[in-house]
Design an enzyme around this catalytic site. Sequence first.
Site, PDB file in Angstrom:
ATOM      1  N   CYS A 245       6.285   3.648  10.453  1.00 15.04           N
ATOM      2  CA  CYS A 245       5.647   4.814  10.569  1.00 15.04           C
ATOM      3  C   CYS A 245       6.399   5.821   9.415  1.00 15.04           C
ATOM      4  O   CYS A 245       7.241   5.291   8.637  1.00 15.04           O
ATOM      5  CB  CYS A 245       6.153   5.672  11.917  1.00 15.04           C
ATOM      6  SG  CYS A 245       7.794   5.672  12.292  1.00 15.04           S
ATOM      7  N   CYS A 246       5.800   7.009   9.241  1.00  8.59           N
ATOM      8  CA  CYS A 246       6.490   7.955   8.393  1.00  8.59           C
ATOM      9  C   CYS A 246       6.184   7.421   6.992  1.00  8.59           C
ATOM     10  O   CYS A 246       5.196   6.901   6.481  1.00  8.59           O
ATOM     11  CB  CYS A 246       7.887   8.023   8.700  1.00  8.59           C
ATOM     12  SG  CYS A 246       8.566   9.818   7.728  1.00  8.59           S
ATOM     13  N   ILE A 247       7.391   7.278   6.094  1.00  9.30           N
ATOM     14  CA  ILE A 247       7.293   6.636   4.728  1.00  9.30           C
ATOM     15  C   ILE A 247       7.207   5.328   4.786  1.00  9.30           C
ATOM     16  O   ILE A 247       6.828   4.729   3.699  1.00  9.30           O
ATOM     17  CB  ILE A 247       8.582   7.356   3.811  1.00  9.30           C
ATOM     18  CG1 ILE A 247       8.324   7.070   2.252  1.00  9.30           C
ATOM     19  CG2 ILE A 247       9.815   6.847   4.268  1.00  9.30           C
ATOM     20  CD1 ILE A 247       7.118   7.806   1.723  1.00  9.30           C
TER      21      ILE A 247
ATOM     22  N   PRO B 260       5.096   2.917   5.714  1.00  9.03           N
ATOM     23  CA  PRO B 260       3.876   2.235   5.163  1.00  9.03           C
ATOM     24  C   PRO B 260       4.104   1.866   3.731  1.00  9.03           C
ATOM     25  O   PRO B 260       3.390   0.897   3.298  1.00  9.03           O
ATOM     26  CB  PRO B 260       3.051   3.301   5.530  1.00  9.03           C
ATOM     27  CG  PRO B 260       3.411   3.929   7.125  1.00  9.03           C
ATOM     28  CD  PRO B 260       5.095   4.183   6.472  1.00  9.03           C
TER      29      PRO B 260
ATOM     30  N   THR C 191       1.519   4.997  11.268  1.00  7.96           N
ATOM     31  CA  THR C 191       1.141   6.510  11.984  1.00  7.96           C
ATOM     32  C   THR C 191       2.067   7.398  11.043  1.00  7.96           C
ATOM     33  O   THR C 191       3.202   7.096  10.522  1.00  7.96           O
ATOM     34  CB  THR C 191       1.619   6.615  13.492  1.00  7.96           C
ATOM     35  OG1 THR C 191       1.137   7.840  13.995  1.00  7.96           O
ATOM     36  CG2 THR C 191       3.196   6.613  13.729  1.00  7.96           C
TER      37      THR C 191
END
Length: 255
Positions: free
Chosen positions: A163-165, A167, A226
């Site tokens: 999630c967030c950065i 990925p 996400t």
Amino acid sequence: MAVIGARCSRLMLPLLGGPRYFHCSSRNSSPRVAVVLSGCGVYDGTEIHEASAILVHLSREGAEVKMFAPDIPQMHVIDHSKGQPSQDSRNVLVESARLARGDIAALSKLSARDHDAVIFPGGFGAAKNLSSFAVDGESCSVHSEVERVLQDFRNAKKPIGLCCIAPVLAAKVIPGVEVTVGQEEEQGGKWPYCGTSKAIQAMGGKHVTKEVNEAHVDQAHKVVTTPAFMGQAPLHVIFDGIGSMVSNVIRLTSK
């Protein structure tokens, strides 16, 4: 003791030198999920709200959770009250232990054989300690142990959640993977990190636009992502999006 169940009784095993679990469940076959941390604090480590949300949703899913972090120095330390670097030196594993309530292991000990899924919370630690994305962008390198873990779970066909950065780690390591970090336009400041989507595409990944409360599932690679704090949204909306990511990860374990 019979009411508690055999699985819960495992929590007593540390007294005998056995394995420790962060959560117990009455399920006959609970999914075993590894969570990889990158420190403690959004600007130089793991985003604490994201890590907490992941653990709450995993608990609701009845998962057995073990946390890991690389045993390395942080890239740097940020004074979160000022948003400025300090002269301190800290260790990623030691700082991550704060979030894990002390129950944590070095990332080198994480094996896909022992777990059904792995999840990476965000925070700038993913871009500073788990990789060099914060400095090098699309030309970044991924920490060797992080790359090994991602490749091991990919090769074992076991789900990976980010999630967030975070990925960007999958985009760098898994060719052609589909991920989301939210939207591709700033939309009046709502998506301040939208440029990350272009870096993902430059690294060979495919970016899929999603809202904060949504998750994207790459069925072919079993990667679930996400946006979380990549977008400006109320905390409960971010919490819901992380819940969607966790639920889809658990679904892909078939447990």
